[in-house]
Write an enzyme that holds these catalytic residues in place. Sequence first.
Site, mmCIF file in Angstrom:
data_model
loop_
_atom_site.group_PDB
_atom_site.id
_atom_site.type_symbol
_atom_site.label_atom_id
_atom_site.label_comp_id
_atom_site.label_asym_id
_atom_site.label_seq_id
_atom_site.Cartn_x
_atom_site.Cartn_y
_atom_site.Cartn_z
ATOM 1 C CG HIS A 75 -117.706 -4.934 49.952
ATOM 2 N ND1 HIS A 75 -117.988 -3.748 50.592
ATOM 3 C CD2 HIS A 75 -116.434 -4.804 49.476
ATOM 4 C CE1 HIS A 75 -116.950 -2.943 50.501
ATOM 5 N NE2 HIS A 75 -115.999 -3.558 49.836
ATOM 6 C CG HIS A 100 -110.253 -1.633 49.286
ATOM 7 N ND1 HIS A 100 -110.676 -0.579 50.052
ATOM 8 C CD2 HIS A 100 -111.286 -2.509 49.245
ATOM 9 C CE1 HIS A 100 -111.921 -0.801 50.443
ATOM 10 N NE2 HIS A 100 -112.314 -1.960 49.976
ATOM 11 N NE ARG A 122 -125.541 25.884 48.516
ATOM 12 C CZ ARG A 122 -125.962 26.492 47.405
ATOM 13 N NH1 ARG A 122 -125.320 26.287 46.255
ATOM 14 N NH2 ARG A 122 -127.014 27.289 47.436
ATOM 15 C CB CYS A 140 -125.267 23.375 53.503
ATOM 16 S SG CYS A 140 -126.298 24.387 52.424
ATOM 17 C CE1 TYR A 181 -127.719 29.016 52.316
ATOM 18 C CE2 TYR A 181 -126.718 30.966 51.324
ATOM 19 C CZ TYR A 181 -126.950 29.601 51.324
ATOM 20 O OH TYR A 181 -126.410 28.817 50.330
#
Length: 547
Positions: free
Chosen positions: A119, A144, A219, A266, A402
């Site tokens: 490939h 492709h 997320r 994130c 966080y």
Amino acid sequence: MLLRLYRTVVVGLPRALRVKTTPSRLCIPACSTNDSFRPQHPSLTFSDDNSRTQGWKVIGTLLGLGAVLAYHDFRCKAAQESPRMYTKEEVRSHNSPETRVWVTLGSEVFDVTEFVDLHPGGPSKLILAAGGPLEPFWSLYAFHNQPHVRELLAEYKIGELNPEDEVSPPTLEASDPYADDPVRHPALRINSQRPFNAEPPPELLTENYITPNPIFFTRNHLPVPSVDPDTYRLHVVGAPGGQSLSLSLDDLYKFPKHEITVTLQCAGNRRSEMSEVKEVKGLEWRTGAISTARWAGARLCDVLAQAGHRVRETEAHVCFEGLDSDPTGTAYGASIPLARAMDPEAEVLLAYEMNGQPLPRDHGFPVRVVVPGVVGARNVKWLARVSVESEESHSHWQRRDYKGFSPSVDWDTVNFDLAPSIQELPVQSAITQPRDGATVESGEVTIKGYAWSGGGRAVIRVDVSVDGGLTWQEAELEGEEQRPRKAWAWRIWQLKARVPAEQKELNIVCKAVDDSYNVQPDTVAPIWNLRGVLSNAWHRVHVRVVP
């Protein structure tokens, strides 16, 4: 059939003969109907120097070959008339070189095991589709879908999907809040299904400077809401003496449209590396909780100004509330400082487009906040309400999540009130090629990755080592030119490094430097924290070298 072949040969038979043959192609699996794959039969010419006896020997040989070819044609036609049928479950079970690699395109089934190592994009990219359909991957890389690629694929066809095999997804209860979640791209690596959280594999992450929407990392903290764009309204609370706004999508379109390229990351990106030092609580993100898109929408400062808001001398925060909520009705929320929100140079958006298209549902349709240079958690999706407050958002995700802590803090001693909420993220980089544990050939290896820094700080250098950090080489940076203090997007980088023939393995390391000369720490342990956020130590991959 043999008689017809005999007449064909004998009628035009000269007295002497010389044989000239071209190799005939064997029947490929499932016998492609493409003319370019039909067997090529031998051609004959004759020489006056050869005897009639030799000629009859050749005729006998040809008759035998004719029988073989006739049987070959019979088998091919039979295969075309009655292709072998496979179920989707059978295809799914062939998802590795050990079990063989099968893929589908439409209703056709292909065994591409022998093509994996050939490939052009590398074996790992083809393996991503193993056991499933090619369409989602071909839609990402449209080159492709060309005749020569389809002809090549046809050589590996082994049958058809059984039309009676309609495998339905598991039935979900009508009351299930996740029942209406959107369909996701199969290349995404799922870290949690409910709520859905997933990242693109590293092989695809840096294939493009702009991350295609279907593989942009996802997320979600709660179920994805279903929003009717015709009835959608964004409520913006007005300033004292100002006027509150209730904005439809058409109303937002009337504000000047602003476009910027922004990387979102994130806070938990690369958390899995912290888990190797000591257990943390959170999703096991690898290097893919980061992606880049071209966003478009109204500037937040323009909308706030219309609601009567101005920059204040005292501290103030812009609070965002989403339409996603838990069973108690509590919505996801977050906030940023008002000074950032009102600064035109900060380019905070109320975005309604992502890479030239309406926001996908997983990414906030119809409107989300995009805060350049700031942790992803503040970029609230499915935006419902905006207000300006004297304190930051009271949302759990702002006050009790966080945040970073000392490595010595554990869940018995943690005090979330003492730590500031994460806004700008530290400098970051990671290797996306080759993958950890891969095998490379001696001579030269191509190393790729990404680098980014928060707060608009530009990445000015990426250093790469193939000997664990003993010596370093500078990588070539690619991507959009970065403006001082407004470098909102990552840099893709690449290095071609020499690999000595006697080398048995490589310990590849990368580290980025931003324009404030912040640099990544060399190890994880000193920055470990109980939530596993802000993980930005040198990224390392180990590979074996073969001659």
